[in-house]
Structures are given as structure tokens and as C-alpha cells.
Scaffold this active site. Structure first.
Site, PDB file in Angstrom:
ATOM      1  N   LYS A 114       0.830  -1.206   0.000  1.00 39.69           N
ATOM      2  CA  LYS A 114       0.000   0.000   0.000  1.00 39.69           C
ATOM      3  C   LYS A 114       0.868   1.263   0.000  1.00 39.69           C
ATOM      4  CE  LYS A 114      -1.399   2.202   3.793  1.00 39.69           C
ATOM      5  NZ  LYS A 114      -1.126   3.296   4.521  1.00 39.69           N
ATOM      6  N   ASN A 115       1.889   1.294   0.836  1.00 36.37           N
ATOM      7  CA  ASN A 115       2.676   2.523   0.931  1.00 36.37           C
ATOM      8  C   ASN A 115       3.532   2.783  -0.303  1.00 36.37           C
ATOM      9  OD1 ASN A 115       1.543   3.173   3.347  1.00 36.37           O
ATOM     10  ND2 ASN A 115       3.256   2.467   4.611  1.00 36.37           N
ATOM     11  N   CYS A 162      -3.506   8.584   9.669  1.00 33.57           N
ATOM     12  CA  CYS A 162      -3.754   8.063  11.003  1.00 33.57           C
ATOM     13  C   CYS A 162      -3.180   8.990  12.069  1.00 33.57           C
ATOM     14  CB  CYS A 162      -3.117   6.677  11.139  1.00 33.57           C
ATOM     15  SG  CYS A 162      -4.063   5.415  10.287  1.00 33.57           S
ATOM     16  N   ARG A 200       2.974  14.548  13.123  1.00 35.65           N
ATOM     17  CA  ARG A 200       3.639  14.051  11.918  1.00 35.65           C
ATOM     18  C   ARG A 200       4.072  15.241  11.050  1.00 35.65           C
ATOM     19  NH1 ARG A 200       0.248   8.796   9.996  1.00 35.65           N
ATOM     20  NH2 ARG A 200       2.143   8.346   8.855  1.00 35.65           N
ATOM     21  N   ASP A 256       5.099   0.111  12.015  1.00 39.53           N
ATOM     22  CA  ASP A 256       3.778  -0.330  11.552  1.00 39.53           C
ATOM     23  C   ASP A 256       3.453  -1.760  11.979  1.00 39.53           C
ATOM     24  OD1 ASP A 256       3.353   2.098  10.429  1.00 39.53           O
ATOM     25  OD2 ASP A 256       3.417   1.446   8.344  1.00 39.53           O
ATOM     26  N   ARG A 311      -8.324   1.009   5.219  1.00 40.38           N
ATOM     27  CA  ARG A 311      -7.415   1.927   4.512  1.00 40.38           C
ATOM     28  C   ARG A 311      -6.244   1.152   3.923  1.00 40.38           C
ATOM     29  NH1 ARG A 311      -6.857   7.521   7.538  1.00 40.38           N
ATOM     30  NH2 ARG A 311      -5.569   7.776   5.718  1.00 40.38           N
TER      31      ARG A 311
HETATM   32  C1  UD1 Z   1       5.584   6.247   6.377  1.00 45.77           C
HETATM   33  C2  UD1 Z   1       4.462   5.243   6.259  1.00 45.77           C
HETATM   34  C3  UD1 Z   1       3.948   4.850   7.631  1.00 45.77           C
HETATM   35  C4  UD1 Z   1       5.095   4.388   8.506  1.00 45.77           C
HETATM   36  C5  UD1 Z   1       6.242   5.383   8.508  1.00 45.77           C
HETATM   37  C6  UD1 Z   1       7.478   4.879   9.229  1.00 45.77           C
HETATM   38  C7  UD1 Z   1       3.463   5.866   4.156  1.00 45.77           C
HETATM   39  C8  UD1 Z   1       2.290   6.449   3.457  1.00 45.77           C
HETATM   40  N1  UD1 Z   1       3.399   5.847   5.491  1.00 45.77           N
HETATM   41  O1  UD1 Z   1       5.016   7.404   7.003  1.00 45.77           O
HETATM   42  O2  UD1 Z   1       2.997   3.822   7.465  1.00 45.77           O
HETATM   43  O3  UD1 Z   1       4.626   4.233   9.828  1.00 45.77           O
HETATM   44  O4  UD1 Z   1       6.626   5.698   7.164  1.00 45.77           O
HETATM   45  O5  UD1 Z   1       7.931   3.707   8.643  1.00 45.77           O
HETATM   46  O6  UD1 Z   1       4.397   5.391   3.539  1.00 45.77           O
HETATM   47  N2  UD1 Z   1       9.461  13.301  10.529  1.00 45.77           N
HETATM   48  C9  UD1 Z   1       9.855  14.591  10.782  1.00 45.77           C
HETATM   49  N3  UD1 Z   1       9.812  15.477   9.753  1.00 45.77           N
HETATM   50  C10 UD1 Z   1       9.406  15.150   8.501  1.00 45.77           C
HETATM   51  C11 UD1 Z   1       9.015  13.831   8.259  1.00 45.77           C
HETATM   52  C12 UD1 Z   1       9.050  12.920   9.297  1.00 45.77           C
HETATM   53  O7  UD1 Z   1      10.238  14.927  11.898  1.00 45.77           O
HETATM   54  O8  UD1 Z   1       9.407  16.022   7.617  1.00 45.77           O
HETATM   55  C13 UD1 Z   1       9.504  12.288  11.619  1.00 45.77           C
HETATM   56  C14 UD1 Z   1       8.134  11.714  11.952  1.00 45.77           C
HETATM   57  O9  UD1 Z   1       7.443  12.513  12.878  1.00 45.77           O
HETATM   58  C15 UD1 Z   1       8.499  10.359  12.493  1.00 45.77           C
HETATM   59  C16 UD1 Z   1       9.730   9.971  11.671  1.00 45.77           C
HETATM   60  O10 UD1 Z   1      10.243  11.179  11.148  1.00 45.77           O
HETATM   61  O11 UD1 Z   1       8.893  10.472  13.841  1.00 45.77           O
HETATM   62  C17 UD1 Z   1       9.456   9.003  10.551  1.00 45.77           C
HETATM   63  O12 UD1 Z   1       8.416   9.499   9.739  1.00 45.77           O
HETATM   64  P1  UD1 Z   1       8.291   9.137   8.189  1.00 45.77           P
HETATM   65  O13 UD1 Z   1       9.260   8.057   7.850  1.00 45.77           O
HETATM   66  O14 UD1 Z   1       8.341  10.392   7.405  1.00 45.77           O
HETATM   67  O15 UD1 Z   1       6.835   8.564   8.127  1.00 45.77           O
HETATM   68  P2  UD1 Z   1       5.773   8.791   6.984  1.00 45.77           P
HETATM   69  O16 UD1 Z   1       6.446   8.922   5.668  1.00 45.77           O
HETATM   70  O17 UD1 Z   1       4.794   9.793   7.432  1.00 45.77           O
END
Ligand code: UD1
Length: 429
Positions: free
Chosen positions: A22-23, A117, A122, A304, A396
């Protein structure tokens, strides 16, 4: 309101076919808008998030045709808007991938602030840092807008390992002028899959899967045919369901390498794991043993998969400690699990779990996607009947979750109202 009603107690036994990731699919659908030529994508999961993304790209003018349940044909040559703020995009967090994709191709993009979610704060500062480094001006006023006269490759060091930021920057840089280097990049399997997809469209991306990704921008991307990788988290969820129910399940159509951190923990918990080229069999014959886990970026144990393993450890002998290091509010489901008899204390980002012999059935509510799946696993092991509400979260990211579980011997049904719950209870009395 649709919900799952479950009678626990049956071990899961048999084989289950895992769908596309999915991701990866969410990012690949956004990236499909980066060419005027036709793109054919296979192994597309039929989950509500991917369907929302398909609607989102259709709403800005892309031609989208489902050529089968898991295959889709996309032609984005007629895109008429680079800004998107409808309900489809607001529903999914990964809508932000359209920022990187549209900025890369059209040098302008606007996307409503991400939903998704509620598992903690985030932020998307690293995405914005990347776009800005490439020369874009980014503003946030209800919607996030990014625009640039021209994007120019840069050396970008991410402050946190972020899957979303890595993929978003990779997409924008794929059509920037010159060379971009992303340091401290995320290494998740879907980062590699998106890079492979872009490369199959003519991009020049090297190093995906390591922490340094090098991208040489190209002027144009072309059409492609591509098959999405299997879903690591769907596979892991069924592996944990097998372990928690004392079952014997073979997850098929997977990449065992992507599941190693999960397999390793299951072995520590006393399960047998048998790997073949594209399948993993999990066998649990005795009570699970305790272990300790810390969620980490890939190749560490995935955040996850944290709720699912916490549910299994809630039934293991001894005391287990689970530390969540990626998202700060990811233990919200523990209150629900406690109502099923779990003995878990959460202190900040740590859960201290004292295993109980059994859960007891209860009515619980899914607080988010993965925790929802975990509560279903708990209900499958529980004594008596459970109802899991708010299954829209589960849908989802899981296609036919109830059907696949039923094929493994679970007593689970998706029902609409209390009357159907009663009917289920009579049927399974
Ligand atoms: C993606 C996945 C989600 C998974 C996560 C971690 C998708 C659609 N979702 O979410 O299912 O749980 O990876 O494997 O692919 N962060 C920052 N600044 C940013 C971006 C992230 O501080 O600009 C922090 C976040 O708060 C978190 C960490 O970095 O603590 C990891 O987040 P990230 O890998 O970006 O997660 P997502 O891409 O949102």
C-alpha cells in the site's frame, strides 16, 4: 456503521496470498503523473487509501482505468490542475506525494495538508527542507504550495530518517537540473520500489535502499509497465496473527528478506519460521515467550508492526518491553486491549507487558490502521465474542482482511448493525 464481529479461539491454519504494498502504491500513483505517456501498474492493492489516491489524480485530470482488480492504466497527459484540496486528498496522509511529483514535472504544486492516522505529531519539515533546497518556494496556508522557476539538484542531508521526505525529494529531484544527493535517506523496501518505478520511466536514481541516494535529473520521463512489491506490513500482520492464535500459516507472494526483522522476533518468541523463495511459514506450537522490541527505521523492526506484536506479547510468558521510537502516540490502542484483559502499562514511549493466559472478548474501537488490525488479532485469540468498530481505518490498508482471515479458519464477519451481530452469535454459538 460496519464492524467486524469475531468469535475467538480458532488457530489460523493455511495459506494466504499477500497483496501489493500500500505505501509503495500511494507514491507510485503520484509518480505516475510525472509522464505524459501511459503507465500500467500491476499488483495494485484495492484498499481505501489507494482508491482515494486514484480518485485524487483523476480529479486533477489524469485518465485512470482499472484494467483488473489489481491493475490500473494511467495517462496523465491531460492534467489541468496542479493544486488539489478535495476530500480524497484530505483523507490520506500520502497525498503529500503529489507535491513532489507535480513540483518535479510542472514546477508547481499545491496539496491540502495531510490527513492519515493519528499516531502522533507528523511534521513534514524535512519534505519542505528538500523542496526548498532544490529551489522551490514553499508556503503553507491551509494548503501547502511549492513552486519554482527551475529545480536544481543539491546535496541534502535529512535531519531525521523519513520515508515520506526521502520519496518526495527523490520524485522532485528526478526531473531537476543536475545532481541531487540525499544523505541519511530512508531504506524501506517501498523507497526502493518507488526508485525502481521512476527508473523504469527513465529516471536516473542510484543507491535507493542505502542511506545515500544519488539522482541525476532527466528532462522527461516515459511510460512504463510496473509491478508493485508485496506488502511487508500485510504479510507481517498475518505472521503475527498466526503466532498469536497458535496457528500454522504460510504467507505467499512475499519477499522474505523484507520480513527478516519480524521473523527474527517470532523465532525469539518460540515460533518456527520456514522461508522459501517467495513465502514464509509461521508455526506456533507452544505458548509464546517474552522478548523486547524497539521500533526503528528499516532494516529495524517496523513501527507499523508494533501494535500487532504487542498484542502477541500480551499473551506470552514473562515480561516484555516494547519501545516505540518513531511515533510518539502509538500506544492508544492499549486501553482497548486492557479491556480485553491485557496487562500492559505504558510509560511514555515504552510499554511494559506482563503476558496473560488469554484475552476475553469485548467491544473495542480501532484507533488507527495498524492498531485496528492488532485488535482483530487479539479478538481472534480471545475467549468469546468481540466486536471491532471503526473498521474504516483497517480498510485503509488491508484488502479483504476479513475474507482472508476467514479462509484461514477465523470466525469473523463484517456486519452492519447490532442485529447482524446477534445473528453471528447465534450462528457461531
Ligand atoms: C511512512 C508510512 C507509515 C510508517 C512510517 C514509518 C506511508 C504512506 N506511510 O510514514 O505507514 O509508519 O513511514 O515507517 O508510507 N518526521 C519529521 N519530519 C518530517 C518527516 C518525518 O520529523 O518532515 C519524523 C516523523 O514525525 C516520524 C519519523 O520522522 O517520527 C518518521 O516518519 P516518516 O518516515 O516520514 O513517516 P511517513 O512517511 O509519514
Amino acid at each position: 456503521m460496519e464492524r467486524y464481529v469475531i468469535k475467538g479461539g480458532n488457530p489460523l491454519v493455511g495459506e494466504v496470498e499477500i497483496g501489493g504494498a500500500k505505501n509503495a502504491a500511494l507514491a507510485i500513483l503520484a509518480a505516475a503523473t510525472m509522464t505524459d505517456e501511459t503507465v500500467y501498474i500491476d499488483n495494485m492493492p484495492d484498499a481505501s487509501d489507494t482508491n482515494a489516491m486514484l480518485k485524487a489524480i483523476e480529479s486533477i485530470g489524469a485518465y485512470v482505468e482499472r484494467t483488473g482488480r489489481h491493475s490500473v492504466k494511467i495517462n496523465a497527459s491531460q492534467i489541468r490542475s496542479y493544486s488539489i484540496e478535495n476530500d480524497y486528498i484530505k483523507k490520506i496522509r500520502a497525498g503529500y506525494y503529489l507535491l513532489g511529483a507535480l513540483l518535479g514535472k510542472y514546477k508547481q504544486a499545491g496539496v491540502a495538508l495531510p490527513g492519515g492516522c493519528h499516531i502522533g505529531l507528523r511534521p513534514i519539515d524535512q519534505h519542505i527542507k528538500g523542496f526548498t533546497a532544490l529551489g522551490a518556494k514553499v508556503t503553507i496556508q491551509g494548503i501547502i504550495k511549492a513552486e519554482a522557476e527551475q529545480l536544481v539538484g543539491k546535496h541534502i542531508y535529512l535531519d531525521v530518517v523519513s520515508v515520506g521526505a526521502t520519496i518526495n525529494i527523490m520524485m522532485a529531484a528526478a526531473m531537476a537540473e543536475g545532481k541531487t544527493i540525499i544523505e541519511n535517506a530512508a531504506k524501506e523496501p517501498h523507497v526502493v520500489d518507488v526508485a525502481n518505478f521512476l527508473n523504469s520511466m527513465g529516471a536516473n536514481i542510484k543507491g535507493a535502499g542505502t542511506d545515500v541516494i544519488r539522482i541525476r535529473g532527466v528532462e522527461k520521463l516515459h511510460g512504463t509497465e510496473y509491478t508493485i512489491i508485496p506488502d511487508q506490513i500485510e504479510a507481517g500482520t498475518f505472521m503475527l496473527a498466526a503466532a498469536a492464535t497458535m496457528g500454522d500459516v504460510t504467507v505467499k507472494n512475499v519477499i522474505p528478506k523484507h520480513l527478516e526483522s519480524i521473523s527474527a522476533k517470532l523465532v525469539e518468541m518460540g515460533c518456527q519460521i520456514h522461508e522459501s523463495d517467495d513465502a514464509v511459514r509461521v508455526v506456533a506450537t507452544r505458548r509464546l515467550q517474552n522478548t523486547h522490541i524497539k521500533t526503528l527505521p528499516y532494516p529495524g523492526y517496523p513501527t507499523d508492526m508494533q501494535p500487532q506484536i504487542t498484542v502477541a506479547l500480551g499473551l506470552a510468558s514473562g515480561i516484555s518491553i516494547v519501545t516505540e521510537s518513531i511515533f510518539e502516540s502509538r500506544f492508544k490502542y492499549v486501553d482497548e486491549l486492557t479491556r480485553m484483559g491485557a496487562n500492559i502499562k505504558v510509560e511514555g514511549s515504552t510499554a511494559i507487558i506482563e503476558g496473560v493466559e488469554r484475552y476475553t472478548g469485548a467491544t473495542v474501537s480501532a484507533p488507527d490502521l495498524r492498531a485496528g488490525a492488532a485488535l482483530v488479532i487479539a479478538a481472534l485469540t480471545a475467549e468469546g465474542y468481540s466486536t471491532v468498530e471503526e473498521i474504516k481505518y483497517i480498510e485503509r490498508g488491508y484488502e479483504d482482511f476479513d475474507i482472508k482471515l476467514r479462509e484461514l479458519g477465523a470466525q469473523i464477519e463484517k456486519v452492519d448493525d447490532d442485529r447482524d451481530v446477534q445473528k453471528f452469535k447465534l450462528k457461531h454459538a
